[in-house]
Each structure stands twice: as structure tokens, then as C-alpha cells.
Design a protein around this motif. Structure first.
Motif, mmCIF file in Angstrom:
data_model
loop_
_atom_site.group_PDB
_atom_site.id
_atom_site.type_symbol
_atom_site.label_atom_id
_atom_site.label_comp_id
_atom_site.label_asym_id
_atom_site.label_seq_id
_atom_site.Cartn_x
_atom_site.Cartn_y
_atom_site.Cartn_z
ATOM 1 N N THR A 72 0.760 -1.220 -0.060
ATOM 2 C CA THR A 72 0.150 0.133 0.194
ATOM 3 C C THR A 72 0.832 1.163 -0.072
ATOM 4 N N PRO A 73 1.589 1.365 -0.971
ATOM 5 C CA PRO A 73 2.389 2.697 -1.155
ATOM 6 C C PRO A 73 1.849 4.046 -1.439
ATOM 7 N N VAL A 74 2.417 5.132 -1.259
ATOM 8 C CA VAL A 74 1.908 6.246 -1.766
ATOM 9 C C VAL A 74 2.719 6.585 -3.037
ATOM 10 N N LEU A 75 1.912 6.813 -4.103
ATOM 11 C CA LEU A 75 2.598 7.465 -5.407
ATOM 12 C C LEU A 75 2.063 8.813 -5.470
ATOM 13 N N ILE A 76 3.312 9.675 -5.631
ATOM 14 C CA ILE A 76 3.235 10.952 -5.663
ATOM 15 C C ILE A 76 3.529 11.233 -7.179
ATOM 16 N N GLY A 77 2.579 11.675 -8.059
ATOM 17 C CA GLY A 77 3.117 12.323 -9.286
ATOM 18 C C GLY A 77 3.169 13.718 -9.350
ATOM 19 N N LEU A 78 4.247 14.080 -10.408
ATOM 20 C CA LEU A 78 4.407 15.420 -10.438
ATOM 21 C C LEU A 78 3.817 16.054 -11.738
ATOM 22 N N LEU A 79 2.963 17.077 -11.556
ATOM 23 C CA LEU A 79 2.083 17.495 -12.676
ATOM 24 C C LEU A 79 2.855 18.551 -13.501
ATOM 25 N N THR A 80 2.636 18.714 -14.709
ATOM 26 C CA THR A 80 1.402 17.973 -15.418
ATOM 27 C C THR A 80 1.756 16.716 -16.088
ATOM 28 N N GLY A 81 3.186 16.664 -16.585
ATOM 29 C CA GLY A 81 3.698 15.913 -17.319
ATOM 30 C C GLY A 81 3.600 14.448 -17.038
ATOM 31 N N SER A 82 3.760 14.040 -15.696
ATOM 32 C CA SER A 82 3.391 12.557 -15.379
ATOM 33 C C SER A 82 2.086 12.008 -15.360
ATOM 34 N N PHE A 83 0.815 12.849 -15.810
ATOM 35 C CA PHE A 83 -0.238 12.484 -15.475
ATOM 36 C C PHE A 83 -0.576 11.098 -16.177
ATOM 37 N N ILE A 84 -0.296 11.196 -17.330
ATOM 38 C CA ILE A 84 -0.666 9.703 -17.959
ATOM 39 C C ILE A 84 0.229 8.549 -17.576
ATOM 40 N N PHE A 85 1.427 8.588 -17.371
ATOM 41 C CA PHE A 85 2.415 7.835 -16.919
ATOM 42 C C PHE A 85 1.917 7.079 -15.516
ATOM 43 N N LEU A 86 1.463 8.035 -14.559
ATOM 44 C CA LEU A 86 1.298 7.822 -13.356
ATOM 45 C C LEU A 86 -0.246 6.781 -13.340
ATOM 46 N N ALA A 87 -1.010 7.118 -14.386
ATOM 47 C CA ALA A 87 -2.488 6.570 -14.160
ATOM 48 C C ALA A 87 -2.115 5.146 -14.617
ATOM 49 N N ASP A 88 -1.176 4.939 -15.841
ATOM 50 C CA ASP A 88 -0.863 3.698 -16.228
ATOM 51 C C ASP A 88 0.013 2.768 -15.254
ATOM 52 N N LEU A 89 0.966 3.434 -14.531
ATOM 53 C CA LEU A 89 1.526 2.846 -13.471
ATOM 54 C C LEU A 89 0.737 2.148 -12.402
ATOM 55 N N VAL A 90 -0.330 3.124 -12.022
ATOM 56 C CA VAL A 90 -1.296 2.683 -11.002
ATOM 57 C C VAL A 90 -1.821 1.529 -11.349
ATOM 58 N N ARG A 91 -2.602 1.547 -12.733
ATOM 59 C CA ARG A 91 -3.173 0.360 -13.063
ATOM 60 C C ARG A 91 -2.418 -0.794 -13.030
#
Length: 185
Positions: free
Chosen positions: A32-51
Motif C-alpha cells: 500500500t505505497p503512496v505514489l506522488i506524481g508531478l504535474l502536469t507531465g506525469s499524469f498519463i504515466f502515473l495513471a498507467d503505472l497505478v493500473r
């Protein structure tokens, strides 16, 4: 649209995100980690990584930070500003910082230090793209999707002058944009 050359297509990116998720899942001290994405460039990568992590039975809590170090030009100013900080209590938590690209190193270095000061138990970083030829700060990411050449990248969340963010692939801009501005620095 800005003139560009595709470097990584959708299937290549998807396969690499799955590989990164497997590596991260193996290293995590808890599911149960915390993922912290840096906006705005990472939002697509972050979403795919979370899934991708969810497919491996990892259930991350997600938060976002907004930072910037670019002025009106595309060259880094070296001064990083936090516009939106994580509101989560990170003390004793397992934290993965997610960014789109590691370029000069100023942003990753400053944000990593900022998060480390909040005393997480485990803190690692993951970037989709690494551009080591531009490094000005001695730092590396713990997990890297792809190494890229010294060119401006667009697509898969990354943009130049607000263009190219929605492209489903990663591309390098040609040496000058249509207005004649150099975008390789």
C-alpha cells in the motif's frame, strides 16, 4: 502540430510500464505505497503505472504535486517552485515519486529532498524518461522507463508550448519548432 519523430510507440510504452510495475512491486516493503506524481507531465504515466501495479495486487494511494522550473522558454531556470504540495502525512510511509522526465535533475533533487524531510520509511523515484546528457545535478532515478537523447520530448503527457501532450506515443521534436525557436535545450 510540432514536427517530431516517434521514439516509443504505444505497445512499447505499455510493455515497459508493466516491467516497471513488476520491478517496483518486487521492491516495495508493503503493498500500500503512496505514489506522488508531478504535474502536469506525469499524469498519463502515473495513471498507467497505478493500473499496472493494481494488476499485481498493489493498492497505492495517489497524490499529486505541481512543481515548475520552466519560465517562458523551454530551458530550465534551475529554480524549482512548488505550486501544489502533497497533503498526505508521509511520516513512516512507503513513497514512490513519479515524474515524466529526468533532465537537468533540479526538479527530482529538490522534490526528493522535500519529501525526505517528511520522514517516509521508504522513498524511491520512478521516471518514464531519462536524459542523462542534460544532467546538471548528480542524481539518478531508482526506476527508469527509457533513456532518451538530448532533444525536447512530447507525447504521453509531455508537451512543448502546450502541444503534443495527448499523443499516445513519445516523440522527439525536430531542432526547431514552426516559429523557429530552438527546442532542443
Amino acid at each position: 502540430m510540432l514536427a517530431h519523430r516517434m521514439l516509443f510507440d504505444e505497445p512499447t510504452i505499455a510493455a515497459r510500464v508493466q516491467e516497471l510495475a513488476r520491478m517496483i512491486a518486487r521492491d516495495l516493503p508493503e503493498p500500500t505505497p503512496v505514489l506522488i506524481g508531478l504535474l502536469t507531465g506525469s499524469f498519463i504515466f502515473l495513471a498507467d503505472l497505478v493500473r499496472a501495479l493494481a494488476r499485481l495486487e498493489i493498492e497505492p494511494e495517489v497524490d499529486l504535486m505541481a512543481v515548475s522550473h520552466y519560465g517562458p522558454l523551454v530551458a530550465s531556470s534551475g529554480l524549482v517552485q512548488i505550486h501544489k504540495d502533497s497533503a498526505l502525512d508521509l511520516h513512516g510511509r512507503v513513497v514512490l515519486l513519479v515524474d515524466d522526465i529526468l533532465d537537468s535533475g533540479h526538479t527530482l533533487s529538490m522534490v526528493r529532498a522535500h519529501l525526505a524531510a517528511r520522514n517516509p520509511r521508504w522513498l524511491r523515484s520512478c521516471v518514464l524518461l531519462d536524459k542523462p546528457g542534460r544532467r546538471q545535478v548528480a542524481i539518478s532515478a531508482d526506476y527508469v522507463g527509457f533513456e532518451v537523447p538530448d532533444a525536447w520530448m512530447i507525447g504521453y503527457g509531455l508537451d512543448a508550448y502546450g502541444q503534443g501532450r495527448g499523443l499516445p506515443y513519445v516523440a522527439a521534436l525536430h531542432a526547431a519548432d514552426p516559429a523557429g525557436k530552438d527546442v532542443t535545450t
